[in-house]
Design a protein around this motif. Structure first.
Motif, PDB file in Angstrom:
ATOM      1  N   ALA A 129       9.007   9.823  -0.144  1.00 48.62           N
ATOM      2  CA  ALA A 129       9.347   8.458  -0.384  1.00 48.62           C
ATOM      3  C   ALA A 129       8.244   7.715  -0.393  1.00 48.62           C
ATOM      4  O   ALA A 129       8.058   6.665  -0.971  1.00 48.62           O
ATOM      5  CB  ALA A 129      10.352   8.027   0.634  1.00 48.62           C
ATOM      6  N   LEU A 130       7.396   7.550   0.672  1.00 50.35           N
ATOM      7  CA  LEU A 130       6.196   6.681   0.682  1.00 50.35           C
ATOM      8  C   LEU A 130       5.221   7.041  -0.273  1.00 50.35           C
ATOM      9  O   LEU A 130       4.793   5.833  -0.821  1.00 50.35           O
ATOM     10  CB  LEU A 130       5.203   7.512   2.113  1.00 50.35           C
ATOM     11  CG  LEU A 130       3.945   6.784   2.408  1.00 50.35           C
ATOM     12  CD1 LEU A 130       3.937   5.303   2.412  1.00 50.35           C
ATOM     13  CD2 LEU A 130       3.130   7.211   3.733  1.00 50.35           C
ATOM     14  N   HIS A 131       5.053   8.107  -1.011  1.00 51.14           N
ATOM     15  CA  HIS A 131       4.259   8.316  -1.952  1.00 51.14           C
ATOM     16  C   HIS A 131       5.027   7.641  -3.247  1.00 51.14           C
ATOM     17  O   HIS A 131       4.419   7.064  -4.305  1.00 51.14           O
ATOM     18  CB  HIS A 131       4.178   9.984  -2.386  1.00 51.14           C
ATOM     19  CG  HIS A 131       3.128  10.128  -3.660  1.00 51.14           C
ATOM     20  ND1 HIS A 131       3.574  10.268  -4.836  1.00 51.14           N
ATOM     21  CD2 HIS A 131       1.678  10.223  -3.570  1.00 51.14           C
ATOM     22  CE1 HIS A 131       2.473  10.536  -5.704  1.00 51.14           C
ATOM     23  NE2 HIS A 131       1.234  10.212  -4.992  1.00 51.14           N
ATOM     24  N   HIS A 132       6.298   7.778  -3.519  1.00 52.59           N
ATOM     25  CA  HIS A 132       7.104   7.060  -4.542  1.00 52.59           C
ATOM     26  C   HIS A 132       6.432   5.595  -4.493  1.00 52.59           C
ATOM     27  O   HIS A 132       6.389   4.896  -5.352  1.00 52.59           O
ATOM     28  CB  HIS A 132       8.428   7.266  -4.424  1.00 52.59           C
ATOM     29  CG  HIS A 132       9.040   7.966  -5.188  1.00 52.59           C
ATOM     30  ND1 HIS A 132       8.682   9.549  -5.486  1.00 52.59           N
ATOM     31  CD2 HIS A 132      10.126   8.270  -6.200  1.00 52.59           C
ATOM     32  CE1 HIS A 132       9.251  10.190  -6.277  1.00 52.59           C
ATOM     33  NE2 HIS A 132      10.405   9.097  -6.928  1.00 52.59           N
ATOM     34  N   ALA A 133       6.603   5.012  -3.302  1.00 52.66           N
ATOM     35  CA  ALA A 133       6.423   3.653  -3.021  1.00 52.66           C
ATOM     36  C   ALA A 133       4.948   3.427  -3.555  1.00 52.66           C
ATOM     37  O   ALA A 133       4.750   2.274  -4.177  1.00 52.66           O
ATOM     38  CB  ALA A 133       6.562   3.152  -1.861  1.00 52.66           C
ATOM     39  N   GLU A 134       3.964   4.256  -3.123  1.00 61.23           N
ATOM     40  CA  GLU A 134       2.583   4.161  -3.291  1.00 61.23           C
ATOM     41  C   GLU A 134       2.397   3.866  -4.871  1.00 61.23           C
ATOM     42  O   GLU A 134       1.606   3.288  -5.491  1.00 61.23           O
ATOM     43  CB  GLU A 134       1.710   5.279  -2.871  1.00 61.23           C
ATOM     44  CG  GLU A 134       1.622   5.134  -1.287  1.00 61.23           C
ATOM     45  CD  GLU A 134       1.116   6.380  -0.588  1.00 61.23           C
ATOM     46  OE1 GLU A 134       0.811   6.227   0.442  1.00 61.23           O
ATOM     47  OE2 GLU A 134       1.255   7.452  -1.189  1.00 61.23           O
ATOM     48  N   VAL A 135       2.969   5.020  -5.582  1.00 58.36           N
ATOM     49  CA  VAL A 135       3.018   5.301  -7.160  1.00 58.36           C
ATOM     50  C   VAL A 135       3.565   3.806  -7.727  1.00 58.36           C
ATOM     51  O   VAL A 135       2.711   3.321  -8.727  1.00 58.36           O
ATOM     52  CB  VAL A 135       3.618   6.373  -7.592  1.00 58.36           C
ATOM     53  CG1 VAL A 135       3.696   6.204  -9.124  1.00 58.36           C
ATOM     54  CG2 VAL A 135       3.237   7.675  -7.216  1.00 58.36           C
ATOM     55  N   ALA A 136       4.553   3.136  -7.302  1.00 57.55           N
ATOM     56  CA  ALA A 136       5.123   1.997  -7.822  1.00 57.55           C
ATOM     57  C   ALA A 136       4.069   0.768  -7.865  1.00 57.55           C
ATOM     58  O   ALA A 136       3.867   0.031  -8.788  1.00 57.55           O
ATOM     59  CB  ALA A 136       6.405   1.751  -7.213  1.00 57.55           C
ATOM     60  N   LEU A 137       3.305   0.721  -6.413  1.00 60.07           N
ATOM     61  CA  LEU A 137       2.528  -0.137  -6.382  1.00 60.07           C
ATOM     62  C   LEU A 137       1.186  -0.096  -7.368  1.00 60.07           C
ATOM     63  O   LEU A 137       0.656  -1.112  -7.810  1.00 60.07           O
ATOM     64  CB  LEU A 137       2.235  -0.341  -4.733  1.00 60.07           C
ATOM     65  CG  LEU A 137       3.303  -0.880  -4.029  1.00 60.07           C
ATOM     66  CD1 LEU A 137       2.866  -0.574  -2.415  1.00 60.07           C
ATOM     67  CD2 LEU A 137       3.643  -2.277  -4.263  1.00 60.07           C
ATOM     68  N   ALA A 138       0.799   1.106  -7.267  1.00 54.33           N
ATOM     69  CA  ALA A 138      -0.378   1.294  -8.104  1.00 54.33           C
ATOM     70  C   ALA A 138      -0.224   0.901  -9.529  1.00 54.33           C
ATOM     71  O   ALA A 138      -0.959   0.490 -10.138  1.00 54.33           O
ATOM     72  CB  ALA A 138      -0.770   2.888  -7.775  1.00 54.33           C
ATOM     73  N   ALA A 139       1.031   1.364 -10.054  1.00 57.48           N
ATOM     74  CA  ALA A 139       1.221   1.261 -11.474  1.00 57.48           C
ATOM     75  C   ALA A 139       1.289  -0.203 -11.884  1.00 57.48           C
ATOM     76  O   ALA A 139       1.201  -0.690 -12.886  1.00 57.48           O
ATOM     77  CB  ALA A 139       2.594   1.791 -11.759  1.00 57.48           C
ATOM     78  N   ASP A 140       1.522  -1.064 -10.816  1.00 56.29           N
ATOM     79  CA  ASP A 140       1.731  -2.406 -11.045  1.00 56.29           C
ATOM     80  C   ASP A 140       0.208  -3.231 -10.676  1.00 56.29           C
ATOM     81  O   ASP A 140       0.159  -4.489 -10.803  1.00 56.29           O
ATOM     82  CB  ASP A 140       2.710  -3.286 -10.206  1.00 56.29           C
ATOM     83  CG  ASP A 140       3.215  -4.434 -10.817  1.00 56.29           C
ATOM     84  OD1 ASP A 140       3.094  -4.510 -12.294  1.00 56.29           O
ATOM     85  OD2 ASP A 140       3.862  -5.447 -10.234  1.00 56.29           O
ATOM     86  N   GLY A 141      -0.737  -2.499 -10.566  1.00 56.59           N
ATOM     87  CA  GLY A 141      -2.228  -2.978 -10.227  1.00 56.59           C
ATOM     88  C   GLY A 141      -2.161  -3.490  -8.495  1.00 56.59           C
ATOM     89  O   GLY A 141      -3.479  -4.069  -8.653  1.00 56.59           O
ATOM     90  N   TRP A 142      -1.409  -3.139  -7.952  1.00 52.24           N
ATOM     91  CA  TRP A 142      -1.769  -3.695  -6.512  1.00 52.24           C
ATOM     92  C   TRP A 142      -2.612  -2.891  -5.777  1.00 52.24           C
ATOM     93  O   TRP A 142      -2.659  -1.522  -5.780  1.00 52.24           O
ATOM     94  CB  TRP A 142      -0.088  -3.611  -5.827  1.00 52.24           C
ATOM     95  CG  TRP A 142       0.528  -4.984  -6.277  1.00 52.24           C
ATOM     96  CD1 TRP A 142       1.535  -4.977  -7.228  1.00 52.24           C
ATOM     97  CD2 TRP A 142       0.602  -6.368  -5.699  1.00 52.24           C
ATOM     98  NE1 TRP A 142       2.209  -6.177  -7.255  1.00 52.24           N
ATOM     99  CE2 TRP A 142       1.191  -7.041  -6.545  1.00 52.24           C
ATOM    100  CE3 TRP A 142      -0.517  -6.997  -5.008  1.00 52.24           C
ATOM    101  CZ2 TRP A 142       1.554  -8.329  -6.370  1.00 52.24           C
ATOM    102  CZ3 TRP A 142      -0.397  -8.342  -4.622  1.00 52.24           C
ATOM    103  CH2 TRP A 142       0.610  -9.074  -5.608  1.00 52.24           C
ATOM    104  N   GLN A 143      -3.368  -3.487  -4.875  1.00 52.18           N
ATOM    105  CA  GLN A 143      -4.433  -2.784  -4.079  1.00 52.18           C
ATOM    106  C   GLN A 143      -3.571  -2.625  -2.573  1.00 52.18           C
ATOM    107  O   GLN A 143      -3.140  -3.883  -2.125  1.00 52.18           O
ATOM    108  CB  GLN A 143      -5.883  -3.418  -3.928  1.00 52.18           C
ATOM    109  CG  GLN A 143      -6.519  -3.538  -5.457  1.00 52.18           C
ATOM    110  CD  GLN A 143      -7.709  -4.023  -5.435  1.00 52.18           C
ATOM    111  OE1 GLN A 143      -8.462  -4.415  -4.135  1.00 52.18           O
ATOM    112  NE2 GLN A 143      -8.494  -4.422  -6.455  1.00 52.18           N
ATOM    113  N   PHE A 144      -3.700  -1.760  -1.949  1.00 55.79           N
ATOM    114  CA  PHE A 144      -3.128  -1.647  -0.711  1.00 55.79           C
ATOM    115  C   PHE A 144      -3.692  -0.820   0.298  1.00 55.79           C
ATOM    116  O   PHE A 144      -4.524   0.283  -0.340  1.00 55.79           O
ATOM    117  CB  PHE A 144      -1.591  -1.241  -0.893  1.00 55.79           C
ATOM    118  CG  PHE A 144      -1.428  -0.035  -1.476  1.00 55.79           C
ATOM    119  CD1 PHE A 144      -1.092   1.391  -0.906  1.00 55.79           C
ATOM    120  CD2 PHE A 144      -1.237   0.023  -2.911  1.00 55.79           C
ATOM    121  CE1 PHE A 144      -0.909   2.414  -1.713  1.00 55.79           C
ATOM    122  CE2 PHE A 144      -1.049   1.090  -3.572  1.00 55.79           C
ATOM    123  CZ  PHE A 144      -1.017   2.471  -3.020  1.00 55.79           C
TER     124      PHE A 144
END
Length: 321
Positions: free
Chosen positions: A66-81
């Protein structure tokens, strides 16, 4: 401020994307807390399989996915985290920063989120090409784990280990009662494995699949697993943080497999039963700790199972000021 609004919306969308992560028996054993520009991941012990998974290894794997799913969604929108992984509670904290250029690879991974699913049917007639297997091994390593692709001569050994593990679990009455609570039927609660995701009969395979004790509505297929490739996902550590990392790696490998039309079936019984897990350690030369057995194959010709149900977003996220 607009940036704060955008950040909160991005984190909400990440939690929404995480709803579709794989989890043991589709228990979805996670909760999120959104506060400011952070998103905390928590385990939900109320959805832990206490008989099958007393050490919470599969729960932590599920939360890592689930954490990786969230990471993928953020990265696909260009967010740095950044992601902190405290030793305890919460399991992980995502800190959102600024938004930048979008990486095409991240977009391709995000596109696989709805494509990824568990397919318990027989695999297709063609084997997975070696180049794709090499890619999956590389993806596992990029995410902090290892993927040991088993040679054909080890298939019978693996089959024996899995068979013994399944036999031990079938004799556990508490485990069997627990399985009944999560498997079969229409699953109107949004969790568990519905009939539509279960084969009408178990596929004929050398390495046995888990028998849930329920028969579904999905045609199992006429094939065998002779064209399948089996691998052991393992790593250097056996602490809770290592199992979370393993869940992230599993999800990354699964998305890469889906992108190349390769099915992935996780087989967890052999790592849930201690004596069987030790046998898996022997198969990988005692170089690490096994997390899962994975079966890779090409897709069957007909349409696969429908997506399993998911809990509503408002049941898994707590929004705070």
């Amino acid at each position: 401020m607009k940036i704060e609004t955008d950040q909160r919306q991005a984190l909400l969308q990440a939690a929404e994307a995480a709803r579709y992560a794989p989890s043991v028996h589709n228990t979805q054993p996670w909760n999120w807390i959104l506060s400011g520009n952070t998103l905390e991941l928590h385990a939900d012990s109320g959805r832990q399989l206490t008989a099958q998974d007393p050490d919470a290894h599969m729960l932590l794997l599920s939360c890592g996915a689930a954490l990786h799913h969230a990471e993928v969604a953020l990265a696909a929108d260009g967010w740095q985290f950044s992601v902190d992984r405290p030793a305890g509670t919460p399991l992980a904290v995502i800190h959102l920063r600024q938004q930048g250029p979008v990486d095409p690879l991240s977009v391709r991974r995000f596109e696989q989120l709805p494509e990824r699913h568990t397919d318990r049917r027989a695999v297709g007639d063609e084997p997975v090409v070696p180049g794709v297997l090499d890619l999956l091994v590389e993806v596992a390593e990029q995410n902090g784990t290892r993927l040991d692709v088993l040679r054909q001569e080890h298939m019978i050994e693996l089959a024996v280990v899995v068979e013994h593990a399944l036999k031990a679990q079938s004799a556990d009455e508490d485990l069997q009662r627990e399985t009944v609570a999560w498997v079969g039927g229409d699953r109107t609660s949004g969790t568990g494995i519905p009939d539509a995701s279960l084969p009408q009969e178990l596929p004929l395979t050398t390495v046995a699949e888990r028998d849930f004790g329920a028969r579904g509505t999905l045609a199992a297929g006429a094939g065998h697993d002779t064209t399948a490739t089996y691998a052991i996902l393992y790593g250097e550590g056996d602490e809770p943080a290592d199992w979370i990392r393993a869940g992230e790696a599993l999800n990354a490998v699964w998305l890469a497999a889906a992108e190349h039309d390769v099915t992935l079936l996780p087989l967890s019984s052999a790592t849930e039963v201690p004596f069987a897990r030790e046998e898996l350690r022997r198969l990988i030369g005692h170089v690490g700790f096994p997390y899962l057995v994975l079966r890779f194959g090409t897709k069957a010709a007909d349409a696969g199972p429908a997506r399993t149900p998911r809990m509503p977003i408002d049941q898994i996220i707590d929004i705070r000021d």
